[in-house]
Design an enzyme around this catalytic site. Structure first.
Site, PDB file in Angstrom:
ATOM      1  N   CYS A   7      -6.199   3.284  -1.459  1.00  0.00           N
ATOM      2  CA  CYS A   7      -4.830   3.587  -1.877  1.00  0.00           C
ATOM      3  C   CYS A   7      -4.589   2.929  -3.232  1.00  0.00           C
ATOM      4  O   CYS A   7      -5.540   2.642  -3.967  1.00  0.00           O
ATOM      5  CB  CYS A   7      -3.806   3.183  -0.815  1.00  0.00           C
ATOM      6  SG  CYS A   7      -3.712   1.413  -0.451  1.00  0.00           S
ATOM      7  N   ARG A  13      -1.026   1.280   2.786  1.00  0.00           N
ATOM      8  CA  ARG A  13      -1.619   2.422   3.482  1.00  0.00           C
ATOM      9  C   ARG A  13      -3.080   2.220   3.877  1.00  0.00           C
ATOM     10  O   ARG A  13      -3.447   2.424   5.038  1.00  0.00           O
ATOM     11  CB  ARG A  13      -1.494   3.696   2.622  1.00  0.00           C
ATOM     12  CG  ARG A  13      -0.075   4.190   2.494  1.00  0.00           C
ATOM     13  CD  ARG A  13       0.046   5.203   1.394  1.00  0.00           C
ATOM     14  NE  ARG A  13      -0.143   4.581   0.071  1.00  0.00           N
ATOM     15  CZ  ARG A  13      -0.195   5.232  -1.073  1.00  0.00           C
ATOM     16  NH1 ARG A  13      -0.083   6.546  -1.072  1.00  0.00           N
ATOM     17  NH2 ARG A  13      -0.344   4.579  -2.213  1.00  0.00           N
ATOM     18  N   ASP A 122       3.569   7.019  -0.011  1.00  0.00           N
ATOM     19  CA  ASP A 122       3.576   5.593  -0.366  1.00  0.00           C
ATOM     20  C   ASP A 122       4.857   4.948   0.179  1.00  0.00           C
ATOM     21  O   ASP A 122       5.950   5.317  -0.229  1.00  0.00           O
ATOM     22  CB  ASP A 122       3.521   5.487  -1.891  1.00  0.00           C
ATOM     23  CG  ASP A 122       3.446   4.055  -2.369  1.00  0.00           C
ATOM     24  OD1 ASP A 122       3.616   3.132  -1.551  1.00  0.00           O
ATOM     25  OD2 ASP A 122       3.228   3.864  -3.577  1.00  0.00           O
TER      26      ASP A 122
HETATM   27  P1  4NP Z   1      -0.310   0.984  -1.121  1.00  0.00           P
HETATM   28  O1  4NP Z   1       1.211   0.756  -1.555  1.00  0.00           O
HETATM   29  O2  4NP Z   1      -0.976   1.727  -2.272  1.00  0.00           O
HETATM   30  O3  4NP Z   1      -0.190   1.825   0.087  1.00  0.00           O
HETATM   31  O4  4NP Z   1      -0.898  -0.370  -0.885  1.00  0.00           O
HETATM   32  C1  4NP Z   1       1.574   0.185  -2.781  1.00  0.00           C
HETATM   33  C2  4NP Z   1       1.528  -1.187  -2.937  1.00  0.00           C
HETATM   34  C3  4NP Z   1       1.912  -1.746  -4.147  1.00  0.00           C
HETATM   35  C4  4NP Z   1       2.336  -0.937  -5.176  1.00  0.00           C
HETATM   36  C5  4NP Z   1       2.382   0.433  -5.011  1.00  0.00           C
HETATM   37  C6  4NP Z   1       1.990   0.990  -3.809  1.00  0.00           C
HETATM   38  N1  4NP Z   1       2.755  -1.511  -6.401  1.00  0.00           N
HETATM   39  O5  4NP Z   1       3.224  -0.755  -7.261  1.00  0.00           O
HETATM   40  O6  4NP Z   1       2.632  -2.730  -6.575  1.00  0.00           O
END
Ligand code: 4NP
Length: 163
Positions: A7, A13, A122
């Site tokens: 991810c 995720r 997300d």
């Molecule tokens: P992930 O969610 O990709 O599912 O781990 C996110 C975690 C952090 C960020 C974006 C999505 N961020 O912009 O820091």
């Protein structure tokens, strides 16, 4: 066989997908190595998002030992499958693929036979309900992988497509 869930931040995720996959692959008797990573490096070394830990715990999964890491060039040779949580992650995976990389790249939900579901949304800027929805979708996706990969295992394949 081995699979890396990918991810953006590796705190929401893909850690949820990995913890579900580890448990369900084991219960299904499938010897598949599982890991997760993020295309971004902002959260490298950090635990999973507390909301992910909370919804995982409520459903019987322990995410407390997870530490985020960023995708690296070796991943393209170390894993059979790189499964992206959304189309942006898949595009990044393809852009960064080194020469000689052998891993098959796909959207997670496509590989799971849930193609119409597209991306895993997300939840980072959402609420607890969004994390719960991700967990439910990821559970369906992992069950789809088990179905697809059990079939190829029975047919004697590695789970990869013939290309
Ligand atoms: P992930 O969610 O990709 O599912 O781990 C996110 C975690 C952090 C960020 C974006 C999505 N961020 O912009 O820091």
């Amino acid at each position: 066989m081995s699979v890396l869930f990918v991810c953006l931040g590796n705190i929401c995720r893909s850690p949820l997908a990995a913890v579900v996959a580890r448990q369900r692959f084991r219960l299904a008797g499938l010897a598949i190595d599982v890991d997760s990573c993020g295309t971004g490096r902002w959260h490298a070394g950090e635990p999973a998002d507390p909301r992910a830990i909370q919804v995982a715990a409520a459903a019987g999964y322990d995410l407390r030992s997870h530490r985020a890491r960023q995708l690296c060039a070796d991943d393209y040779a170390s894993f059979d499958w790189l499964l992206a949580m959304d189309t942006d992650n898949l595009a990044t995976l393809r852009q960064r693929a080194p020469a000689g990389g052998t891993a098959e790249m796909s959207l997670f939900l496509d590989a799971a036979g849930l193609g119409k579901a597209g991306s895993v949304p997300d939840p980072y800027h959402g609420g607890l309900g969004d994390f719960e929805a991700v967990l439910r979708l990821v559970e369906r996706g992992v069950d789809g992988l088990i179905e697809a990969w059990s079939r190829t295992a029975v047919e004697g394949g590695t789970g990869r497509s013939a290309s």
